[in-house]
Design a protein around this motif. Structure first.
Motif, PDB file in Angstrom:
ATOM      1  N   UNK A  72      61.461  46.032  34.047  1.00 28.66           N
ATOM      2  CA  UNK A  72      61.993  44.679  34.292  1.00 28.66           C
ATOM      3  C   UNK A  72      63.519  44.692  34.323  1.00 28.66           C
ATOM      4  N   UNK A  80      65.808  43.677  37.591  1.00 26.11           N
ATOM      5  CA  UNK A  80      66.763  42.555  37.552  1.00 26.11           C
ATOM      6  C   UNK A  80      68.189  43.059  37.821  1.00 26.11           C
ATOM      7  N   UNK A  97      77.127  38.090  33.725  1.00 28.36           N
ATOM      8  CA  UNK A  97      75.912  37.312  33.412  1.00 28.36           C
ATOM      9  C   UNK A  97      74.649  38.027  33.906  1.00 28.36           C
ATOM     10  N   UNK A  98      74.741  38.621  35.092  1.00 27.13           N
ATOM     11  CA  UNK A  98      73.565  39.334  35.624  1.00 27.13           C
ATOM     12  C   UNK A  98      73.181  40.496  34.720  1.00 27.13           C
ATOM     13  N   UNK A 100      71.659  39.043  31.488  1.00 27.21           N
ATOM     14  CA  UNK A 100      70.305  38.510  31.669  1.00 27.21           C
ATOM     15  C   UNK A 100      69.303  39.609  32.036  1.00 27.21           C
ATOM     16  N   UNK A 103      68.382  40.749  28.714  1.00 27.25           N
ATOM     17  CA  UNK A 103      67.570  39.691  28.089  1.00 27.25           C
ATOM     18  C   UNK A 103      66.140  39.702  28.646  1.00 27.25           C
ATOM     19  N   UNK A 104      66.025  39.987  29.936  1.00 26.15           N
ATOM     20  CA  UNK A 104      64.672  40.061  30.520  1.00 26.15           C
ATOM     21  C   UNK A 104      63.907  41.220  29.897  1.00 26.15           C
ATOM     22  N   UNK A 135      62.681  39.982  26.467  1.00 26.35           N
ATOM     23  CA  UNK A 135      61.570  39.041  26.650  1.00 26.35           C
ATOM     24  C   UNK A 135      60.290  39.752  27.099  1.00 26.35           C
ATOM     25  N   UNK A 136      60.438  40.633  28.075  1.00 23.66           N
ATOM     26  CA  UNK A 136      59.267  41.350  28.595  1.00 23.66           C
ATOM     27  C   UNK A 136      58.695  42.275  27.519  1.00 23.66           C
TER      28      UNK A 136
END
Lengths: 149, 183
Positions: free
Chosen positions: B119, B123, B150-151, B154, B157-158, B161-162
């Motif tokens: 993931x 991203x 930011x990319x 995140x 962060x993905x 979360x994943x």
């Protein structure tokens, strides 16, 4: 006596040339199409659809970018020209980011190789993250602009 | 960097032909509008030509320096937070159509690489180093830097979360996926 070009340099040159040739019609086509759209719709009309509410702008543009498919280069050109045509920066950012991170068209392939649940969840998470990235980026620029004398 | 699976498709040319047909229609119905649009296109193309030259020079340099095999090898070893950082870097440096990367990622998943690593990689592909000059031309340096940061954030962060979803069994029963070995 000439020195032969190393094979890896030749291979990379060939690949880059092929990428250029594949990108060329997309770049030219995207520029022509965007220019036509911008000539049809004035910046005022663009601002009527984009620019009233950041969340709505981000949501609409993310939806469009998620469905769109093509080289990222094309999304930059499209985003840049749309921005010049009066479309809000939030919308343009969401379009450019979702173009690469969310792939509705690629979803079946992603599901096939990485699993259906993984593909659905990852694309869902990326969709939400695109909204946040677009809003935060533009908000950060506003903070920077406000902080500068 | 190699762009695996790049095929000489004709889709782009069909797209250009369709746009040309639109211009022909516009020229018949509203010649002034078509001319204005054409002038705008030429101006935009002239503005971006030097930057496009730089973009393709960077693509060539990346292609020369990196191969998909090298990128995939880097993803094969590290785990956890270190693995996500490597995946972030690999995603940023990767290029080419996304379709080409799915089989390679599936192969790594089968070897035990976690879903979160895949993931993060996918991203992070939103950060395109060779395209940065074009982004700066259109949107400025401050915007390009802020968006890239930011990319990257995140993307990580993905991964977090994943990973939580993976550990909660959200991806269990992915019938098409080979059973991952423990990472």
């Amino acid at each position: 006596m000439t020195t032969p070009v190393p094979s890896n340099i030749y291979a990379s040159l060939k690949k880059t040339a092929r990428t250029f040739l594949q990108s060329l019609p997309v770049i030219v086509g995207m520029l022509l199409l965007t220019s036509l759209a911008l000539s049809l719709f004035s910046p005022e009309q663009a601002a009527r659809y984009f620019g009233r509410n950041d969340w709505v702008d981000a949501l609409l543009a993310t939806a469009v970018g998620s469905i769109a498919s093509g080289p990222p280069l094309a999304s930059y050109l499209l985003g840049g020209e749309l921005r010049a045509g009066g479309v809000s920066l939030v919308a343009v950012t969401a379009l450019v980011v979702s173009w690469v991170t969310v792939g509705v068209v690629q979803l079946p392939a992603e599901a096939l190789f990485l699993g259906r649940r993984f593909a659905l969840v990852r694309n869902g998470v990326s969709f939400v993250f695109t909204l946040l990235v677009a809003l935060l980026t533009v908000q950060t620029l506003r903070w920077i602009e406000a902080a500068l004398p | 960097m190699n762009r695996p699976g790049a095929k000489a498709g004709r889709g782009g040319w069909w797209f250009l032909a369709a746009v040309a047909a639109l211009y022909v229609a516009a020229a018949v119905l509203a010649p002034e509008l078509a001319l204005r649009a054409l002038e705008h296109s030429l101006q935009a193309l002239g503005r971006m030509l030097p930057v496009l030259a730089l973009v393709f020079a960077l693509l060539f340099a990346f292609d020369l320096a990196l191969t998909p095999q090298r990128i995939m090898q880097s993803l094969d070893r590290p785990h956890g937070a270190h693995g996500w950082l490597v995946a972030l870097l690999a995603g940023i440096l990767s290029a080419g159509p996304i379709y080409a990367w799915y089989p390679l990622l599936a192969e790594l998943r089968a070897k035990g690489v976690r879903a979160s690593t895949a993931a993060v990689f996918l991203y992070a592909r939103a950060i395109k180093l060779p395209l940065l000059p074009l982004m700066v031309l259109y949107f400025g340096i401050a915007y390009s830097v802020a968006l890239s940061i930011y990319l990257a954030g995140f993307a990580l962060l993905s991964g977090v979360l994943m990973d939580k979803l993976d550990r909660a069994g959200a991806f269990a029963g992915n019938s098409s996926l080979p059973k991952p070995k423990k990472e």
